[in-house]
Motif scaffolding. Structure first.
Motif, PDB file in Angstrom:
ATOM      1  N   LEU A 169       0.801  -1.258   0.062  1.00 23.78           N
ATOM      2  CA  LEU A 169       0.067   0.059  -0.050  1.00 23.78           C
ATOM      3  C   LEU A 169       1.186   1.343   0.074  1.00 23.78           C
ATOM      4  O   LEU A 169       2.113   1.187   0.329  1.00 23.78           O
ATOM      5  N   PRO A 170       0.267   2.311  -0.386  1.00 23.53           N
ATOM      6  CA  PRO A 170       1.066   3.716  -0.464  1.00 23.53           C
ATOM      7  C   PRO A 170       1.748   4.034   0.879  1.00 23.53           C
ATOM      8  O   PRO A 170       2.889   4.492   1.024  1.00 23.53           O
ATOM      9  N   VAL A 171       0.948   3.744   2.073  1.00 25.94           N
ATOM     10  CA  VAL A 171       1.564   3.885   3.238  1.00 25.94           C
ATOM     11  C   VAL A 171       2.675   2.995   3.604  1.00 25.94           C
ATOM     12  O   VAL A 171       3.817   3.485   4.285  1.00 25.94           O
ATOM     13  N   GLN A 172       2.644   1.779   3.280  1.00 27.25           N
ATOM     14  CA  GLN A 172       3.861   0.872   3.534  1.00 27.25           C
ATOM     15  C   GLN A 172       4.771   1.292   2.594  1.00 27.25           C
ATOM     16  O   GLN A 172       6.026   1.330   3.112  1.00 27.25           O
ATOM     17  N   ALA A 173       4.692   1.591   1.540  1.00 28.00           N
ATOM     18  CA  ALA A 173       5.712   1.999   0.550  1.00 28.00           C
ATOM     19  C   ALA A 173       6.482   3.270   1.056  1.00 28.00           C
ATOM     20  O   ALA A 173       7.791   3.351   1.116  1.00 28.00           O
ATOM     21  N   GLU A 174       5.668   4.061   1.489  1.00 25.89           N
ATOM     22  CA  GLU A 174       6.627   5.488   2.274  1.00 25.89           C
ATOM     23  C   GLU A 174       7.309   5.075   3.524  1.00 25.89           C
ATOM     24  O   GLU A 174       8.322   5.487   3.961  1.00 25.89           O
ATOM     25  N   PHE A 175       6.720   4.000   4.340  1.00 24.79           N
ATOM     26  CA  PHE A 175       7.606   3.401   5.710  1.00 24.79           C
ATOM     27  C   PHE A 175       8.844   3.048   5.112  1.00 24.79           C
ATOM     28  O   PHE A 175       9.756   3.275   5.764  1.00 24.79           O
ATOM     29  N   ILE A 176       8.599   2.130   4.026  1.00 26.75           N
ATOM     30  CA  ILE A 176       9.998   1.314   3.713  1.00 26.75           C
ATOM     31  C   ILE A 176      10.800   2.448   3.296  1.00 26.75           C
ATOM     32  O   ILE A 176      12.127   2.276   3.471  1.00 26.75           O
ATOM     33  N   ARG A 177      10.600   3.536   2.354  1.00 25.13           N
ATOM     34  CA  ARG A 177      11.331   4.665   2.068  1.00 25.13           C
ATOM     35  C   ARG A 177      12.046   5.180   3.168  1.00 25.13           C
ATOM     36  O   ARG A 177      13.631   5.431   3.116  1.00 25.13           O
ATOM     37  N   ALA A 178      11.564   5.463   4.290  1.00 24.08           N
ATOM     38  CA  ALA A 178      11.690   6.348   5.547  1.00 24.08           C
ATOM     39  C   ALA A 178      12.646   5.223   6.158  1.00 24.08           C
ATOM     40  O   ALA A 178      13.687   5.712   6.732  1.00 24.08           O
ATOM     41  N   TYR A 179      12.341   4.004   6.221  1.00 21.40           N
ATOM     42  CA  TYR A 179      13.186   3.145   7.028  1.00 21.40           C
ATOM     43  C   TYR A 179      14.528   2.879   6.392  1.00 21.40           C
ATOM     44  O   TYR A 179      15.646   3.156   7.147  1.00 21.40           O
ATOM     45  N   ASP A 180      14.528   2.640   4.987  1.00 17.13           N
ATOM     46  CA  ASP A 180      15.994   2.692   4.403  1.00 17.13           C
ATOM     47  C   ASP A 180      16.776   3.846   4.582  1.00 17.13           C
ATOM     48  O   ASP A 180      18.038   3.740   4.585  1.00 17.13           O
ATOM     49  N   SER A 181      15.997   4.911   4.670  1.00 22.19           N
ATOM     50  CA  SER A 181      16.762   6.141   4.526  1.00 22.19           C
ATOM     51  C   SER A 181      17.501   6.419   6.159  1.00 22.19           C
ATOM     52  O   SER A 181      18.614   6.673   5.892  1.00 22.19           O
ATOM     53  N   LYS A 182      16.868   5.751   7.189  1.00 23.77           N
ATOM     54  CA  LYS A 182      17.466   6.016   8.460  1.00 23.77           C
ATOM     55  C   LYS A 182      18.339   4.773   8.491  1.00 23.77           C
ATOM     56  O   LYS A 182      19.642   5.116   9.189  1.00 23.77           O
ATOM     57  N   ILE A 183      18.289   3.678   7.705  1.00 28.22           N
ATOM     58  CA  ILE A 183      19.493   2.932   7.804  1.00 28.22           C
ATOM     59  C   ILE A 183      20.809   3.396   6.931  1.00 28.22           C
ATOM     60  O   ILE A 183      21.876   3.519   7.509  1.00 28.22           O
ATOM     61  N   ASN A 184      20.570   4.149   5.961  1.00 23.47           N
ATOM     62  CA  ASN A 184      21.824   5.114   5.158  1.00 23.47           C
ATOM     63  C   ASN A 184      22.449   6.096   6.419  1.00 23.47           C
ATOM     64  O   ASN A 184      23.429   6.238   6.414  1.00 23.47           O
ATOM     65  N   ASP A 185      21.383   6.712   7.136  1.00 25.51           N
ATOM     66  CA  ASP A 185      21.770   7.814   8.019  1.00 25.51           C
ATOM     67  C   ASP A 185      22.776   7.166   9.213  1.00 25.51           C
ATOM     68  O   ASP A 185      23.576   7.512   9.569  1.00 25.51           O
ATOM     69  N   TYR A 186      22.183   5.704   9.474  1.00 28.36           N
ATOM     70  CA  TYR A 186      22.998   5.084  10.502  1.00 28.36           C
ATOM     71  C   TYR A 186      24.556   4.841  10.153  1.00 28.36           C
ATOM     72  O   TYR A 186      25.541   4.929  10.835  1.00 28.36           O
ATOM     73  N   ASN A 187      24.494   4.256   8.828  1.00 29.69           N
ATOM     74  CA  ASN A 187      25.953   3.835   8.119  1.00 29.69           C
ATOM     75  C   ASN A 187      26.821   4.954   7.963  1.00 29.69           C
ATOM     76  O   ASN A 187      27.888   5.096   8.322  1.00 29.69           O
TER      77      ASN A 187
END
Length: 612
Positions: A488-506
């Motif tokens: 769903l659009p909400v899930q897709a947006e959550f995945i993008r935000a989650y992956d962005s935070k992984i990049n920030d952590y790295n």
């Protein structure tokens, strides 16, 4: 009328029968046997044709009997017309490889008994040449059959050549072999001065030489049944007697290999071979040993004994010396020495260059750079070291962390970094120079920078911890959302935000690694500067102090340097630079034996050991 005979020589029997007949005769071989006999042990046996397969064994053919004679059963009959083919036998010189050559004549044509007649002609030719009809090649009969069949079919060739029979070739004895991979360390191996016998040390586990065992040959037997004897060969024997455990051996099936157990030079004496790490010579020079070049990290002991005061133990010139332990009972000329431990019981030339870890020298006039140096008499020489111990010093230059001098005579220049001890006397015109750097400002700036970096690290740590907690808490939700084939659009947006935070952590973890490395470098530099600011301590333990002895604390600008002339009032004093209200001034304290105890005990021990 036909006649059947048993004979050892068909042609002799034919001749006899022909003398008693008016008709032209010939013979055919009906059968043949092999009569074998032996002297020791005495034995005799007749082998039928059906038993001939036994003789295909090389061992059986060569070893079982001394003599072999063919016995034939022949039929004497009227002579037949000439065959329309010719047979020729060819062999090597030893008569161990036999070929047959069958050639068709002009009027040749196939007929039913062609194979029989070809074989009969071959047998008769072999009998005439005293060649045993035995050990036929297996392929011969097939090739003969193919040759005849092709002629029967009208497409045969005119000639057939193939191997017919094979004896046993002899295998000659092979002498034992001695293989040298290293040269003996003797005078004859001296060639170029810088590539001579002492420039090629043997490394540990290096192959020295090999003794290859002799190979016993085997007798052969030709196709007439004659033994082919072996040629005599001279055997050397193993010349390698090993003196001690400095050489170890590896025993293989065909040879013995010898390896060095230590680093050193290959040596041979009346007892045997060994690897020695002791070199004893009267002189090192261009015309004697040439250069001596070994790894100074390996245990090599070089002892040079030359007590002639007019002739150097190590000659001046282009010859260099490199060995871990060097003892010179004599003088050192204008040459270069690299070593770990050096003892010179004579003097060193003013142009000599010495690089060592520990050294003891009776009279030093040249240049030496080392870790620890003991000199009985320093005469216009230069010493650079960590710790220096001098008994008598005149016209010398010394640069070291710690210097202990018994008698500081005249015209010396000293550069102590940490401690200078003068125990017995100070004559005249000596200069003691101490480097006094003011690093306060640089240290203060680095400390402020260190605090800033520490604050940045704290900020990165806090942000990283928050991101880590968020990622862990939402990990299950992210995994579930990524499993959806059509999120769903909400899930897709959550995945993008989650992956962005992984990049920030790295990114933050890599940034943390860079700043922690920077913090370590800054703190190391601060520590180094603080150690440099520690003042040099000058310990004077003598009342005998002459004139014009200058103590100089150098700074980057001459305005800040401190000059002081030593006098008898400095007896049993420790002179150093101290701060008084942010100003650096010369200060003194009472001479403390405990502070110089390590230097003094080392000096006394070295003086005792090196009783020049």
């Amino acid at each position: 009328m036909n006649k059947i005979l048993e004979t050892l020589d068909p042609f002799e029997s034919l001749k006899f029968e022909q003398e008693n007949s008016q008709e032209a005769l010939d013979f055919s071989i009906i059968d043949f046997k092999l009569i074998c006999s032996n002297k020791k042990p005495a034995k005799r046996k007749i082998y039928e044709k059906k038993d001939f397969d036994l003789f295909y064994s090389d061992e059986f053919f060569v070893k079982n009997y001394d003599t072999m004679i063919q016995q034939f059963i022949i039929e004497i009959h009227p002579k037949k017309p000439q065959n329309n083919f010719a047979v020729l036998l060819k062999s090597d010189a030893a008569l161990t490889h036999l070929k047959v050559h069958v050639k068709c004549r002009e009027n040749f044509s196939y007929y039913a008994d062609l194979k029989k007649d070809i074989l009969q002609t071959i047998y008769k030719t072999m009998a005439k040449q005293k060649i045993l009809i035995i050990r036929f090649e297996k392929k011969f009969f097939k090739m003969l059959d193919d040759f005849i069949k092709n002629h029967e079919n009208g497409n045969g060739v005119e000639e057939l050549e193939c191997f017919l029979a094979k004896g046993v070739d002899k295998i000659d004895n092979q002498s034992d072999k001695i293989v040298y991979h290293q040269e003996i360390n003797d005078d004859s191996s001296l060639q170029n001065y810088d590539d001579g016998k002492f420039c090629k040390p043997i490394k540990k586990d290096e192959l020295l030489f090999e003794y290859i065992f002799r190979i016993n040959g085997k007798e052969g037997r030709n196709l007439r049944g004659a033994i082919i004897n072996l040629n005599p060969v001279k055997f050397h024997g193993n010349p390698f007697n090993i003196k001690d455990e400095s050489i170890y051996i590896q025993e293989l099936e065909d040879r013995i290999r010898y390896f060095s157990n230590y680093y050193g030079f290959l040596n041979k004496d009346r007892i045997g071979y060994s690897i020695t790490n002791d070199i004893k010579t009267r002189q090192v020079g261009l015309k004697t040993t040439g250069s001596i070049k070994t790894d100074t990290q390996e245990d090599i002991k070089l002892e040079i004994c030359n007590h002639d005061l007019n002739d150097d133990a190590i000659k001046s010139g282009i010859v260099n010396v490199k060995a871990s332990n060097i003892k010179v009972n004599g003088n050192v000329g204008a040459t270069e020495i690299h070593t770990k431990n050096l003892t010179v019981k004579g003097l060193t030339h003013k142009k000599s260059l010495i690089y060592a870890q520990n050294s003891s020298i009776f009279i030093h006039k040249g240049y030496i750079k080392a870790e620890n140096v003991y000199v009985k008499n320093l005469e216009n020489g230069t010493v650079e070291a960590k710790n220096v111990y001098i008994e008598n010093c005149i016209g010398g230059t010394i640069k070291a962390e710690n210097i202990y001098i018994c008698n500081l005579l005249t015209d010396n220049t000293l550069y102590p970094d940490k401690k200078l001890v003068i125990s017995d006397c100070i004559k005249t015109k000596n200069t003691i120079i101490c480097n006094l750097k003011n690093n306060d400002l640089e240290c203060e700036n680095l400390k402020n920078l260190s605090i800033k970096v520490q604050n940045i690290l704290a900020t990165i740590t806090a942000r990283t911890k928050n991101l880590y907690n968020h990622l862990i808490n939402n990990q299950a939700r992210a995994i579930q959302a990524k499993k959806e084939q059509d999120p769903l659009p909400v899930q897709a947006e959550f995945i993008r935000a989650y992956d962005s935070k992984i990049n920030d952590y790295n990114y933050l973890t890599s940034l943390y690694a860079k700043f922690i490395k920077l913090k370590f470098q800054i703190d190391t530099k601060i520590n180094s500067l603080e150690q440099m600011q520690q003042t040099t301590n000058i310990y004077i333990n003598t009342q005998e102090i002459g004139n014009d002895n200058l103590l100089l604390f150098e700074t980057e600008t001459k305005k800040e340097e401190i000059r002081y002339t030593l006098s008898s009032n400095d007896f049993q004093k420790n002179l150093y630079i101290g701060k008084i209200e942010d100003k650096q001034e010369l200060r003194s304290s009472h001479y403390n034996e405990i502070e110089i105890e390590d230097l003094k005990s080392n000096y006394e021990e070295l003086k005792k050991v090196n009783s020049f």
